[in-house]
Motif scaffolding. Sequence first.
Motif, PDB file in Angstrom:
ATOM      1  N   TRP A  55       0.834  -1.196   0.000  1.00  0.00           N
ATOM      2  CA  TRP A  55       0.000   0.000   0.000  1.00  0.00           C
ATOM      3  C   TRP A  55       0.868   1.244   0.000  1.00  0.00           C
ATOM      4  O   TRP A  55       1.703   1.418   0.892  1.00  0.00           O
ATOM      5  CB  TRP A  55      -0.878  -0.042   1.229  1.00  0.00           C
ATOM      6  N   SER A  90       1.116   5.674  -0.554  1.00  0.00           N
ATOM      7  CA  SER A  90       0.476   6.978  -0.587  1.00  0.00           C
ATOM      8  C   SER A  90       1.508   7.958  -1.120  1.00  0.00           C
ATOM      9  O   SER A  90       2.517   8.214  -0.453  1.00  0.00           O
ATOM     10  CB  SER A  90       0.005   7.398   0.804  1.00  0.00           C
ATOM     11  N   HIS A  91       1.292   8.445  -2.317  1.00  0.00           N
ATOM     12  CA  HIS A  91       2.247   9.350  -2.972  1.00  0.00           C
ATOM     13  C   HIS A  91       3.656   8.776  -2.961  1.00  0.00           C
ATOM     14  O   HIS A  91       4.628   9.471  -2.680  1.00  0.00           O
ATOM     15  CB  HIS A  91       2.219  10.734  -2.319  1.00  0.00           C
ATOM     16  N   VAL A 131       2.530   2.911   3.088  1.00  0.00           N
ATOM     17  CA  VAL A 131       1.541   3.090   4.155  1.00  0.00           C
ATOM     18  C   VAL A 131       1.700   1.915   5.108  1.00  0.00           C
ATOM     19  O   VAL A 131       1.773   0.766   4.676  1.00  0.00           O
ATOM     20  CB  VAL A 131       0.096   3.113   3.584  1.00  0.00           C
ATOM     21  N   GLU A 175      -1.093   6.314  10.373  1.00  0.00           N
ATOM     22  CA  GLU A 175      -0.637   7.520   9.682  1.00  0.00           C
ATOM     23  C   GLU A 175       0.419   8.279  10.469  1.00  0.00           C
ATOM     24  O   GLU A 175       0.743   9.410  10.120  1.00  0.00           O
ATOM     25  CB  GLU A 175      -1.829   8.429   9.403  1.00  0.00           C
ATOM     26  N   VAL A 232      -2.526   8.859   4.714  1.00  0.00           N
ATOM     27  CA  VAL A 232      -3.242   8.160   3.654  1.00  0.00           C
ATOM     28  C   VAL A 232      -3.944   9.217   2.803  1.00  0.00           C
ATOM     29  O   VAL A 232      -4.787   9.954   3.305  1.00  0.00           O
ATOM     30  CB  VAL A 232      -4.266   7.162   4.234  1.00  0.00           C
ATOM     31  N   SER A 233      -3.566   9.288   1.541  1.00  0.00           N
ATOM     32  CA  SER A 233      -4.150  10.265   0.629  1.00  0.00           C
ATOM     33  C   SER A 233      -5.465   9.745   0.062  1.00  0.00           C
ATOM     34  O   SER A 233      -5.823   8.581   0.248  1.00  0.00           O
ATOM     35  CB  SER A 233      -3.183  10.540  -0.521  1.00  0.00           C
ATOM     36  N   SER A 247      -4.753   6.766  -2.138  1.00  0.00           N
ATOM     37  CA  SER A 247      -4.465   5.508  -1.443  1.00  0.00           C
ATOM     38  C   SER A 247      -5.732   4.953  -0.795  1.00  0.00           C
ATOM     39  O   SER A 247      -5.900   3.736  -0.703  1.00  0.00           O
ATOM     40  CB  SER A 247      -3.339   5.662  -0.425  1.00  0.00           C
ATOM     41  N   THR A 248      -6.648   5.833  -0.365  1.00  0.00           N
ATOM     42  CA  THR A 248      -7.941   5.367   0.127  1.00  0.00           C
ATOM     43  C   THR A 248      -8.700   4.703  -1.019  1.00  0.00           C
ATOM     44  O   THR A 248      -9.297   3.638  -0.840  1.00  0.00           O
ATOM     45  CB  THR A 248      -8.761   6.534   0.719  1.00  0.00           C
TER      46      THR A 248
END
Length: 168
Positions: free
Chosen positions: A46, A48-49, A53, A71, A76-77, A80-81
Amino acid sequence: MATIQQQLPADFHPQSRVWIYQSNRPFSEQESKEINEQLHQFTSQWLSHGDQVKGWGTLFFNQVIVILADESQAGVSGCSTDSSVRIIKSIERQYDVNLFDRLLLGFLVEGKVQLLPMVQLLYALEKGKITPETVYLNNTVQTKAELENNWLIPLGESWLKTRLQQAL
């Protein structure tokens, strides 16, 4: 049987974000094994940018998927969600289940999830099928701390208590 707290990763911050997806049917033992493998695979990759994660996911009661994201190191952007929702939608298609029906209430009866459409709540109370003491799956929790302390609670202590008061 281990408590929820014992099954959650101890090294995740109490404010870790939580997503809960309740299936409209229990999964078989084989399906549960496959889903847990998919959740492990997803959370281990996983991003995020571009940042990893710190994620974790599992299936509780062979029917409820719980995903955590710590986090404290990487947030979590939205993207990513979205990727976590994609894995859930993939599981829905793969196993022909509904994981997004928020009007289906979950109760824990003898260690198994029993589902009840929200419109039948008052009827079930009147007929004694459930009581204010029946364990309710409060799938509105948003953090690991809330998951540990407020996920499995007596129905009479849940956000549904105002509806109960109307019936009692």
